[in-house]
Motif scaffolding. Structure first.
Motif, short mmCIF file in Angstrom:
data_model
loop_
_atom_site.label_atom_id
_atom_site.label_comp_id
_atom_site.label_asym_id
_atom_site.label_seq_id
_atom_site.Cartn_x
_atom_site.Cartn_y
_atom_site.Cartn_z
N VAL A 19 0.84 -1.20 0.00
CA VAL A 19 0.00 0.00 0.00
C VAL A 19 0.87 1.25 0.00
CG1 VAL A 19 -1.71 1.32 1.34
CG2 VAL A 19 -1.97 -1.17 1.05
N ARG A 20 1.91 1.26 0.84
CA ARG A 20 2.85 2.40 0.84
C ARG A 20 3.45 2.59 -0.54
NH1 ARG A 20 5.58 4.63 5.50
NH2 ARG A 20 4.81 3.62 7.36
N GLY A 21 3.87 1.50 -1.15
CA GLY A 21 4.48 1.55 -2.47
C GLY A 21 3.56 2.16 -3.52
N GLU A 22 2.28 1.80 -3.46
CA GLU A 22 1.31 2.35 -4.41
C GLU A 22 1.20 3.86 -4.25
OE1 GLU A 22 -0.54 0.79 -6.74
OE2 GLU A 22 -0.25 -1.31 -6.20
N VAL A 50 -5.31 -1.44 7.92
CA VAL A 50 -4.13 -1.01 7.16
C VAL A 50 -4.13 0.51 6.97
CG1 VAL A 50 -3.05 -1.08 4.87
CG2 VAL A 50 -3.76 -3.20 5.98
N LEU A 51 -5.25 1.04 6.52
CA LEU A 51 -5.32 2.49 6.32
C LEU A 51 -5.16 3.23 7.64
CD1 LEU A 51 -8.23 2.63 3.70
CD2 LEU A 51 -5.77 2.97 3.27
N GLY A 52 -5.76 2.71 8.68
CA GLY A 52 -5.62 3.33 10.00
C GLY A 52 -4.19 3.32 10.50
N ALA A 53 -3.48 2.21 10.27
CA ALA A 53 -2.08 2.13 10.68
C ALA A 53 -1.23 3.15 9.93
CB ALA A 53 -1.54 0.72 10.46
N LEU A 54 -1.52 3.34 8.65
CA LEU A 54 -0.75 4.30 7.86
C LEU A 54 -1.10 5.74 8.21
CD1 LEU A 54 -0.70 2.39 4.46
CD2 LEU A 54 1.19 2.71 6.06
N ASP A 56 -2.02 6.54 11.36
CA ASP A 56 -1.34 6.66 12.66
C ASP A 56 0.15 6.91 12.50
OD1 ASP A 56 -3.76 6.23 13.93
OD2 ASP A 56 -3.32 4.14 14.46
N ALA A 57 0.74 6.31 11.45
CA ALA A 57 2.18 6.49 11.18
C ALA A 57 2.45 7.81 10.46
CB ALA A 57 2.70 5.32 10.34
N ARG A 58 1.39 8.56 10.20
CA ARG A 58 1.46 9.85 9.50
C ARG A 58 2.01 9.73 8.08
NH1 ARG A 58 2.70 14.03 14.40
NH2 ARG A 58 0.79 13.50 15.47
N PHE A 59 1.80 8.56 7.49
CA PHE A 59 2.13 8.38 6.08
C PHE A 59 0.95 8.81 5.22
CE2 PHE A 59 2.19 5.86 2.17
CZ PHE A 59 3.43 6.22 1.66
N LEU A 60 -0.26 8.48 5.68
CA LEU A 60 -1.48 8.88 5.00
C LEU A 60 -2.25 9.86 5.86
CD1 LEU A 60 -2.96 5.52 3.60
CD2 LEU A 60 -1.57 7.22 2.39
N GLN A 71 0.37 11.85 3.07
CA GLN A 71 0.63 13.04 3.88
C GLN A 71 2.05 13.52 3.60
OE1 GLN A 71 -1.14 13.32 7.49
NE2 GLN A 71 0.31 14.68 8.45
N ASP A 72 2.14 14.52 2.73
CA ASP A 72 3.46 15.03 2.37
C ASP A 72 3.53 16.53 2.51
OD1 ASP A 72 1.94 15.90 0.25
OD2 ASP A 72 3.03 14.79 -1.27
N GLY A 73 2.51 17.12 3.12
CA GLY A 73 2.50 18.55 3.31
C GLY A 73 1.91 19.32 2.14
N SER A 74 1.84 18.69 0.97
CA SER A 74 1.30 19.40 -0.18
C SER A 74 -0.03 18.80 -0.65
CB SER A 74 2.30 19.39 -1.33
OG SER A 74 2.52 18.07 -1.77
N SER A 75 -0.46 17.72 0.00
CA SER A 75 -1.71 17.09 -0.41
C SER A 75 -2.89 17.94 0.01
CB SER A 75 -1.84 15.71 0.24
OG SER A 75 -0.83 14.87 -0.18
#
Length: 77
Positions: A19-22, A50-54, A56-60, A71-75
């Protein structure tokens, strides 16, 4: 289909990596929970985990309308 969440931590990590890779490969990817379930062939409980974990990890991040974006600051939210 996704294995039971407590059965195989290796399988969970594989799905998280996929999912991260996508999201990394497709800048601007924006998916609802339903779209994510179809794309990765996950049941609702597993997909939510899965989405919740991502998140929580501040990736999504979750947008106001419920979609998931990287979540990259520009989304846009």
């Amino acid at each position: 289909m996704w294995p039971s969440m407590n059965k195989d931590n290796g399988a969970i990590q594989d799905v998280l990596r996929r999912v991260r890779g996508e999201f990394l490969e497709m800048p601007g990817l924006r998916l609802t929970s339903e779209q994510a379930r179809r794309l990765w062939r996950l049941d609702q409980t597993s997909c939510d985990a899965v989405l919740g974990a991502l998140v929580d990890a501040r990736f999504l991040a979750r947008t106001r309308d419920g979609a998931f974006v990287r979540q990259d600051g520009s989304s846009p939210r």
